[in-house]
Design an enzyme around this catalytic site. Sequence first.
Site, short mmCIF file in Angstrom:
data_model
loop_
_atom_site.label_atom_id
_atom_site.label_comp_id
_atom_site.label_asym_id
_atom_site.label_seq_id
_atom_site.Cartn_x
_atom_site.Cartn_y
_atom_site.Cartn_z
N ASP A 1 0.88 -1.16 0.00
CA ASP A 1 0.00 0.00 0.00
C ASP A 1 0.93 1.22 0.00
O ASP A 1 2.12 1.11 0.29
CB ASP A 1 -0.95 -0.01 1.21
CG ASP A 1 -2.15 0.91 0.98
OD1 ASP A 1 -2.07 1.79 0.09
OD2 ASP A 1 -3.17 0.76 1.68
C1 NOJ Z 1 -4.01 4.03 0.09
C2 NOJ Z 1 -5.19 3.11 0.10
O1 NOJ Z 1 -5.23 2.40 1.31
C3 NOJ Z 1 -5.21 2.16 -1.08
O2 NOJ Z 1 -6.43 1.46 -1.08
C4 NOJ Z 1 -5.01 2.89 -2.36
O3 NOJ Z 1 -5.04 1.99 -3.44
C5 NOJ Z 1 -3.70 3.66 -2.31
N1 NOJ Z 1 -3.73 4.59 -1.20
C6 NOJ Z 1 -3.40 4.42 -3.59
O4 NOJ Z 1 -4.26 5.49 -3.71
#
Ligand code: NOJ
Length: 846
Positions: free
Chosen positions: A281
Amino acid sequence: MGFWCSEVVIAVVIAALSTVNAQNLAYSPPFYPSPWMSGNGDWAEAHEKAVQFVSQLTLPEKVNLTSGVGWMQGNCVGNTGSIPRLNFPGFCMQDSPLGVRFTDYVSAFPAGVNTAATWDKRLAYQRGNAMGNEHRNKGVDVQLGPVAGPLGRSPDGGRDWEGFSPDPVFTGAMMAATIKGIQDAGVIACAKHYILNEQEYFRQPGSVTGYENIPAESSNADDKTLHELYLWPFADAVRAGVGSIMCSYEQINNSYGCSNAYTLNKLLKSELDFQGFVTSDWWAQQSGVGTALAGLDMTMAGDTVLNGTVPEWRIDDMAVRIMAAYYKVGRDRYWIPTNFNSWTNSTFGPQHALANMSYGQVNYHVNVQANHGELIRQIGSSSIVLLKNNGALPLTGHEVFTGIFGEDAGANPGGPNACADRSCDNGTLAMGWGSGTAQFPYLITPEEAIQTKVQSLGTGTVQAITDNNALSQMAEVASRASVCLVFGNADSGEGYLTIDGNEGDRKNLTLWQGADQVIEQVSAHCNNTILVLHTAGPVIVSDWDNHPNITAILWAGLPGQESGNSLVDVLYGDVNPGGKSPFTWGKKLEDWGTPILTKPNNGAGAPQIDYSEGIFIDYRKFDRDNITPTYEFGFGLSYTTFEISDLCVEPINAPPYVPSNGMTKAAPSLGNYTSPSDYVFPDGFSRIPEYVYPWINSTDLKASSGDPRYGLPSNSYIPPGATDGSPQLILGAGGAPGGNPGLYEEMYTITATVKNTGEVAGDEVPQLYICLGAPDDPKVALRDFDRISLEPGEEKIWNTALTRRDVSNWDPVTQNWVISKYPKTVYVGNSSRKLPLKAELPLYAD
Ligand code: NOJ
């Protein structure tokens, strides 16, 4: 003095309750080395192509594949580096699970929770496929969805709506269908957030207001809970061939999600034999070498690997996994250049937004919506759950005076995309907030759709009051209307944005925008009040359910761009509601027994969230504790009636379960590692500020890596076995993508007859549950379901089956699935509490 004493005692007791025992923290065992890709399952061809491709690469080129170039340095929310020498442009990774985020001329699909509420795997596939097409046509390589974490441990979890349901089997089925849909369109799906990412509070270090120095929480669950609940849908994702998996921000048993060797190396890559790549993530990579050895393949932060502590075969494996996913879904055939830029809506702008460099055309405004509006409308109406109906619905179309009440019926005065990432709740609610969003191309409000319908019928008058403070006007109109449609909503989202004190997770389970007042007022003056709910999950509605003037209640969830049209289809009976609730509706938050942790409970250390409820979340918990919900999991009414009968269970002579055994091959090494001088920045290279490059600054690796441990014996900080590339044991529960293939062998066939006994055509959802029989098993647990359309009087036979996995429990001692000796019962019905058919399973102990 006595008073003072008792005060101290109370303080001590409270402290004991609200802190954890630091000596006894949950622990995540090591598991090394990180398994290398084998090409198992249907990955052989993709594996071969990937090996061929990666064999041509230099180390910086491999590193480029595995690292992001930095936030806002490319077109997408994540971009990897490119390989210009081979004309390879690098990966574009883009949110979201419900459409293409941050761009125009795309569709805003119904949320995951609505897709779940259809109980229709075919619609889930079609939605996945349509979303995949839109991503493909915008030039996206990886769609960052679907979501099985959060699974929905807490009903107020901020991102529950992005996923499907707190039931693991149900979510697994929806994950598999969605992934197949996305990947059949030629785009890599990314199942996220792996694993135990169940709340927004404390998901990242310092992420909660007032607690900026607190590390990320640790979600602590035992092996049985992991296997039988949270890992289950990820197993289905892997079995469906998912190309990538996103590891999560928080800690799992006190080890960070993206450096957790147990969950990544052992569970995902060994036991589930996951062949694709693990991406972090965003900024969830908490260390460099450690994450690589623990199984992370792609990072959005970049890393230096030249000091010899990450074995070459591990770098090769990262690159091979990434390229294999690329070939598996046919990216080599479907690829087109990215034709949008996430950081501006303007046609021209900087290619590297953060550095504000390379000005040119960045948005081509390609319309990728096709006819997806029709599917969105269909999923919207199919997902509506009719919770209560005293004969008020469907509307006849002859109502002389239709009243519409509530802010949630109308438009956001600033437009449907007024707030960044939907971070406000103004007007009707059709998606939650955060990264799980897309821009609305348009949003049909209920007010607009109902007005259009009444006008087209030409039989009456319609008046809408969408100012929730206009209570006296509402009373006046309500007392004259023949039908009063009242709207309420409850929003939730991702923790980096806060609305009205809700830091992602909801503060409570009440309605927003003052809707309760509106409902009270309208229902006091109108004895035919129909309540429509647009909520991210359950809200407390027991008062409204019992209210004599509230003649019907509908849950419409977060339906996306066609919201009003989908609702009108059901209100007027053009579509007979067949949705079922994908979660339980309790009477108070405490009924669920799994509260969001909102205050640190471990001093300055990582907050500890013990999943002491084990596998008893949602309906399993309500059933175990005999708590009567307002509406149970799987419940939903129709305009017709159904009968389910003739349950028939037949054992199949399935072969005995054989634990997998043997050894893997040794880790292949694809070569091309030369000397550090080949990895320094090329002479005269002009750098984009803040851009992450694969090269190093100098051949002095110590200085270049900045790693204080450089030069120390590697065994002082490298876990034992982590660099061992020799053949490894295949786990008994493993052996193929998704786990031991024997787990998916069918052991019983089950049939039941479903009949439409009413006057109108409609859809019924037969549901198969099992009781595995041990004292610590749920009373019933869902195993399969289908959505069946029936004409009046028509009957159909529903065929389903139970696999070995369906009748097994996870045994932490043997580390495998076993069929326990307890007598097992199957049930069929149309909700978790309406299970009229029952049969004992013929015993089949291992
Ligand atoms: C953080 C989020 O938790 C995730 O779901 C997302 O894909 C990423 N940011 C990228 O935006």
